[in-house]
Design a protein around this motif. Structure first.
Motif, PDB file in Angstrom:
ATOM      1  N   ASP A  64      71.488  42.688  15.536  1.00  0.00           N
ATOM      2  CA  ASP A  64      70.873  41.450  16.017  1.00  0.00           C
ATOM      3  C   ASP A  64      71.601  40.855  17.221  1.00  0.00           C
ATOM      4  N   GLY A  65      72.710  41.453  17.635  1.00  0.00           N
ATOM      5  CA  GLY A  65      73.500  40.852  18.709  1.00  0.00           C
ATOM      6  C   GLY A  65      74.032  39.486  18.322  1.00  0.00           C
ATOM      7  N   LEU A  66      74.242  39.270  17.028  1.00  0.00           N
ATOM      8  CA  LEU A  66      74.682  37.962  16.519  1.00  0.00           C
ATOM      9  C   LEU A  66      76.184  37.805  16.705  1.00  0.00           C
ATOM     10  N   TYR A  67      76.555  36.836  17.529  1.00  0.00           N
ATOM     11  CA  TYR A  67      77.945  36.390  17.592  1.00  0.00           C
ATOM     12  C   TYR A  67      78.008  35.007  16.974  1.00  0.00           C
ATOM     13  N   CYS A  68      77.383  34.031  17.648  1.00  0.00           N
ATOM     14  CA  CYS A  68      77.243  32.688  17.093  1.00  0.00           C
ATOM     15  C   CYS A  68      75.814  32.212  17.328  1.00  0.00           C
ATOM     16  N   LYS A  69      75.293  31.445  16.403  1.00  0.00           N
ATOM     17  CA  LYS A  69      73.968  30.861  16.547  1.00  0.00           C
ATOM     18  C   LYS A  69      73.971  29.776  17.635  1.00  0.00           C
ATOM     19  N   SER A  70      72.793  29.511  18.186  1.00  0.00           N
ATOM     20  CA  SER A  70      72.577  28.410  19.133  1.00  0.00           C
ATOM     21  C   SER A  70      71.452  27.531  18.606  1.00  0.00           C
ATOM     22  N   TYR A  71      71.469  26.262  18.977  1.00  0.00           N
ATOM     23  CA  TYR A  71      70.270  25.459  18.741  1.00  0.00           C
ATOM     24  C   TYR A  71      69.326  25.630  19.923  1.00  0.00           C
ATOM     25  N   CYS A  72      68.064  25.313  19.697  1.00  0.00           N
ATOM     26  CA  CYS A  72      67.082  25.414  20.772  1.00  0.00           C
ATOM     27  C   CYS A  72      67.195  24.186  21.673  1.00  0.00           C
ATOM     28  N   PRO A  73      67.544  24.364  22.942  1.00  0.00           N
ATOM     29  CA  PRO A  73      67.726  23.204  23.819  1.00  0.00           C
ATOM     30  C   PRO A  73      66.430  22.469  24.140  1.00  0.00           C
ATOM     31  N   LEU A  74      65.295  23.107  23.889  1.00  0.00           N
ATOM     32  CA  LEU A  74      64.010  22.475  24.184  1.00  0.00           C
ATOM     33  C   LEU A  74      63.334  21.897  22.942  1.00  0.00           C
ATOM     34  N   HIS A  75      63.977  21.999  21.794  1.00  0.00           N
ATOM     35  CA  HIS A  75      63.382  21.406  20.591  1.00  0.00           C
ATOM     36  C   HIS A  75      63.405  19.884  20.711  1.00  0.00           C
ATOM     37  N   PRO A  76      62.285  19.220  20.504  1.00  0.00           N
ATOM     38  CA  PRO A  76      62.238  17.768  20.737  1.00  0.00           C
ATOM     39  C   PRO A  76      63.113  16.947  19.793  1.00  0.00           C
ATOM     40  N   GLU A  77      63.561  17.543  18.691  1.00  0.00           N
ATOM     41  CA  GLU A  77      64.350  16.774  17.718  1.00  0.00           C
ATOM     42  C   GLU A  77      65.854  16.953  17.876  1.00  0.00           C
TER      43      GLU A  77
END
Length: 369
Positions: A148-161
């Motif tokens: 999965d190429g998983l190092y660290c998760k990110s949040y979605c910068p375009l999520h309105p919440e």
């Protein structure tokens, strides 16, 4: 005779004052920093003693504390760690730093580093819908590399919440620390503009990264606070040969031309003393170089910054801000090593404590020249 004696005394004061001004640490390196994980509440007194007896005498003037969720947030108590610093604890830190003229800057990792190994950190654990890659499941046992190429998760910068939540945390921690700057992390962002994200798919990764930097910067500016970030995502890992950790291989590097020029860059290099501060300065950004655990590299890095400042034009000189010793452990582990309570026999001389001592010894010697 009295007139001659007075003249000699006056000359000696003049020469002493002139020499002192030439070697003052602030003129040599405006930023002399230390970055570490914030201590646990039960270990706060020992860390305050360290500030008083070790940082202050070495003329450290900037302390970046990685707080993340180690604070009793009132705005979002659901995001607190189990054991956290109280507001009263933080005020003790503020007091000792103000006493020693140390600028105190809190950090919360924004955008990236929302997980580590097989653990999801508090933001995405409590609000999993903010995840940039919800289809990537956390493994029971983490290994790198992985499919999965998983190092660290990110949040979605375009999520309105996402920003209403994280900005309440940012405001609260900055208020508690009485801070005029905030460190947002933003290093090692591998997940950004994911093809499966309904908001980010197909978007330019550099524009997404720069947009998040600007959004955070603009929010902080409303209260006259400055934004500090790590610089690795703004370097081209392929062209420079620096690679995917200390630079970007997913095209975020072009964001360097899109972010506001008042963002402070913390330029970390741990394997080699790469001279990338020149690149950031030439792009109009203020920069501090950041060693970790290699004392020889740290000496080279601080010597480089002093040379850059000495040889630069006036606009460029002001951008070479100084050095920041980084420590990638909690305060407790570092202090155990620093005070000899525990020894890291595997790493030999290449430890954060040795690097810290060597770095600030070198700064002292350079100041004396």
């Amino acid at each position: 005779m009295n007139l001659l004696k007075t003249w000699l005394i006056a000359c000696s004061f003049f020469l002493y004052g002139w020499a002192g001004a030439q070697t003052h640490p602030d003129s040599l390196l405006p930023v002399r920093g230390f970055c570490i994980g914030a201590p646990q509440s039960q270990n706060l007194d020992g860390f305050i003693t360290f500030i008083d007896q070790e940082l202050a005498p070495r003329k450290v003037n900037t302390l970046i504390l990685r707080v993340d969720f180690n604070y009793e947030y009132k705005s979002h108590p659901e995001l607190r760690d189990k054991n956290t610093l109280s507001k009263k604890d933080v005020k003790k830190l503020v007091k000792v730093c103000q006493k020693n003229n140390i600028r105190l800057i809190p950090q919360i990792n924004l955008l990236g580093h929302q997980s580590w190994a097989n653990q999801t950190h508090n933001l995405l654990r409590v609000y999993p819908h903010l995840d940039e890659t919800p289809h990537v499941k956390m493994p029971e046992k983490y290994v790198w590399p992985n499919a999965d190429g998983l190092y660290c998760k990110s949040y979605c910068p375009l999520h309105p919440e996402v920003h209403p939540i994280v900005f309440e945390l940012v405001d609260e921690v900055c208020d508690a620390f009485e801070a005029d700057a905030f460190h947002a992390g933003m290093d090692e962002v591998f997940y950004i503009g994911d093809d499966k994200c309904p908001r980010c798919s197909g978007r330019d990764k550099a524009e997404l990264f720069a947009g998040e930097v600007k959004t955070i910067r603009d929010h902080l500016a409303q209260k006259n606070r400055a934004l500090w970030i790590w610089g690795d995502r703004l370097l081209d890992g392929k062209t420079t040969g620096i690679g995917m950790w200390e630079a970007s291989m997913n095209n975020t590097h072009r964001a360097i031309d899109l972010i506001p020029k008042d963002v402070m860059i913390c330029d970390w290099h741990y394997e080699r003393p790469d001279q990338t501060p020149v690149y950031f300065a030439m792009k109009g950004l203020k920069v501090a170089t950041c060693p970790w655990r290699n004392p020889k590299n740290a000496v080279t890095q601080v010597q480089d910054v002093v040379k850059f400042r000495a040889a630069a034009t006036k606009p460029m000189k002001e951008r070479f801000q100084g050095v920041i010793q980084t420590v990638w452990s909690g305060a407790e582990s570092f202090l155990d090593e620093f005070y000899g309570r525990k020894k890291n026999t595997e790493e030999g001389e290449n430890t954060a404590a040795n690097c810290f001592r060597t770095l600030f010894s070198e700064i002292e010697q350079l100041s004396a020249k």
